[in-house]
Design a protein around this motif. Structure first.
Motif, mmCIF file in Angstrom:
data_model
loop_
_atom_site.group_PDB
_atom_site.id
_atom_site.type_symbol
_atom_site.label_atom_id
_atom_site.label_comp_id
_atom_site.label_asym_id
_atom_site.label_seq_id
_atom_site.Cartn_x
_atom_site.Cartn_y
_atom_site.Cartn_z
ATOM 1 N N TRP A 335 47.174 -10.426 10.027
ATOM 2 C CA TRP A 335 47.750 -11.718 10.445
ATOM 3 C C TRP A 335 46.983 -12.338 11.612
ATOM 4 C CZ3 TRP A 335 50.267 -12.010 6.246
ATOM 5 C CH2 TRP A 335 51.147 -13.075 5.985
ATOM 6 N N PHE A 339 44.375 -18.527 9.240
ATOM 7 C CA PHE A 339 45.217 -18.777 8.068
ATOM 8 C C PHE A 339 44.431 -19.405 6.906
ATOM 9 C CE2 PHE A 339 48.033 -21.639 5.626
ATOM 10 C CZ PHE A 339 48.897 -20.698 5.101
ATOM 11 N N ARG A 342 42.747 -16.494 5.215
ATOM 12 C CA ARG A 342 43.427 -15.196 5.267
ATOM 13 C C ARG A 342 43.634 -14.600 3.877
ATOM 14 N NH1 ARG A 342 48.871 -15.802 8.135
ATOM 15 N NH2 ARG A 342 47.513 -16.100 9.938
#
Length: 503
Positions: A335, A339, A342
């Motif tokens: 995480w 993003f 990802r």
């Protein structure tokens, strides 16, 4: 700023020219920089009402004029009968309890169950599709409430992450900020830090193969005092600063309730080349914070005290944006990857900047739900408004305690209560820590029997925290009424024990 001395007898110091004007809490201008003390407000308002400041009439009036009173309805207030220690032969079990334990565990926001049911229902109906669908897509759920959290701590959105528990976040941050050198190798903290902070610092020092005795610099209060003086903290930073790598303080000290001067400690530490961080477990949701403007390097906090997210709730972490390029996480999880790429699963790390690079795993949706329910209540007001009420609410508690339980040297048999929390409003949040002339365990037990939820901490402290989100001025007055009964019973028990021991 010196606090006025509270007299045992009340004398109206004001003329009657203002006696007919109704005063709302918003008119009271209660803030830490105001020269008007809570005692003055209470006495002035009581004068207008034609009663003593100790009269229940004042409590009801302050509640009636409280523009935040509707927020109490957003929380589940336990009934006296449902608290396990309650003795129903002593109290009316149908009454709401006096809940002064928000510094330990905040009350449940009413919307928690609704939000949990929504996500459990979505899981049941849609399975894996819940990750990216609905009001709270699970993969992004923490980001849905990030603005509310950033507002409370006075930070920019990209400086805050919601993840893990407080101690996990502290370890992650210390791994990056504590980089000891032969010249800078010490960590400065208060001597009575919360155990998890103390242990985290010890273990970080050992992780580097260093001597805890030499590297762990702990601030002690002066002999005969319970709280730290700001001039002493600054003096230690000035004297030892060149060898200090990290200063780690509480925002509000969990035991004494002392609110430290975060901007001054930050400025002093950084001027000596130290990183400065804070454990804000007892600070967030309690007092106003401006982490970004103050230039605090890093901070972490839990969310189950004043943020009311439930036991073990989702914690928060902050790193100032000035470190977004220079401070990197030592431990990395999926995480922390940016993003945008990802989910390409290429295993070529594109680390998010700043605190977002410290995120390890996907957010726990059920914990997000509880925190969202609470943060939305905060979103209905401002910390400035909550702080204004809190100053007067805690000031009212202090006023009544000092009125009834000041030490009387001429009457050594009279029970007394000593408040060890600083009296200056800029040096405390909502909590008062009380020492009793009677055995503390006995007083605490009698309070619990009578429907009071507060918190006893070894060796001899009772912590009471009237929380402005859901506590009322009537709660404070009730607490003093119950305290009188508890002390009477505790004293009788002590006398009976002494008598039985004499035979």
């Amino acid at each position: 700023m010196q606090r006025r001395v509270f007299a045992q007898e009340f004398h109206h110091p004001f003329s009657g020219t203002t006696a007919n004007r109704r005063v709302k809490l918003n008119d009271l201008k209660m803030d830490p920089s105001s020269p008007v003390l809570p005692a003055t407000i209470l006495e002035q308002t009581a004068l207008r009402l034609g009663c003593s400041p100790t009269d229940k009439k004042l409590a009801f009036h302050l509640d009636e004029e409280d523009e935040l009173k509707h927020l109490r309805e957003c929380f589940c207030i336990p009934k006296v009968k449902d608290l396990p220690p309650t003795d129903l032969s002593l109290v009316n079990g149908e009454e709401s309890c006096v809940y002064f334990a928000g510094n330990s565990l905040g009350l449940q926001p009413r919307k928690v169950k609704t939000y949990l049911d929504e996500e459990l229902d979505k899981w049941a109906r849609t399975g894996v599709h819940g990750h990216f669908n609905g009001q709270r897509p699970w993969a992004l759920a923490d980001e849905c409430i990030l603005d509310l959290m950033a507002e409370l701590v006075g930070a920019r959105r990209h400086e805050v992450a919601l993840m893990n528990g407080l101690t996990v976040n502290l370890h992650l941050q210390m791994l990056s900020f504590f980089k000891p050198t032969p010249r800078r190798y010490k960590i400065l903290l208060e001597a009575r830090a919360f155990p998890s902070d103390h242990y985290a610092v010890e273990s970080q020092i050992r992780l580097h193969g260093l001597d805890v005795e030499k590297c762990m610099l702990m601030m002690q209060p002066r002999e005969g005092e319970e709280t730290l003086r700001m001039e002493d903290i600054l003096a230690v930073i000035e004297k030892e600063g060149d060898s200090i790598a990290v200063i780690l303080f509480s925002g509000v000290q969990y035991y004494t309730g002392q609110l430290f001067d975060i901007p001054r400690i930050t400025k002093a530490g950084q001027e000596k080349g130290c990183f400065v961080g804070f454990d804000l477990a007892h600070t967030v949701g309690n007092v106003e914070l401006h982490l970004h403007d103050w230039g605090v390097d890093f901070a972490c906090w839990c969310s189950y005290k004043y943020l009311n997210s439930g036991a073990g709730g989702l914690a928060g972490a902050y790193i100032h944006e000035k470190h977004s390029q220079s401070i990197k996480p030592a431990l990395i999880g999926w995480w922390g990857h940016d993003f945008k790429t990802r989910f390409l699963m290429e295993n070529k790390l594109q680390l998010s900047e700043g605190i977002n690079g410290f995120r390890l795993s996907n957010p726990p949706i059920l914990l997000v739900c509880a925190l969202q329910a609470s943060l939305e209540v905060f979103g209905q007001t401002t910390m400035k408004a909550l702080r204004r009420k809190s100053i007067l609410l805690t000031g009212y508690l202090e006023y009544l305690i000092k009125h009834y339980y000041n030490e009387d040297k001429a009457n050594p048999e009279k029970p007394f209560v000593k408040i060890i929390t600083p009296s200056q409003i800029e040096e405390r949040g909502c909590q008062l820590t009380l020492f009793f002339s009677l055995p503390i365990k006995s007083v605490f037990k009698e309070l619990e029997k009578r429907g009071v939820a507060c918190d006893m901490r070894e060796p001899n402290a009772l912590r009471v925290a009237p929380v402005p989100l859901y506590n009322s001025f009537h709660d404070v007055h009730r607490f003093l009424e119950i305290l009188e009964s508890a002390i009477t019973s505790s004293k009788q028990t002590a006398n009976n024990t002494a008598l039985s021991g004499s035979y």
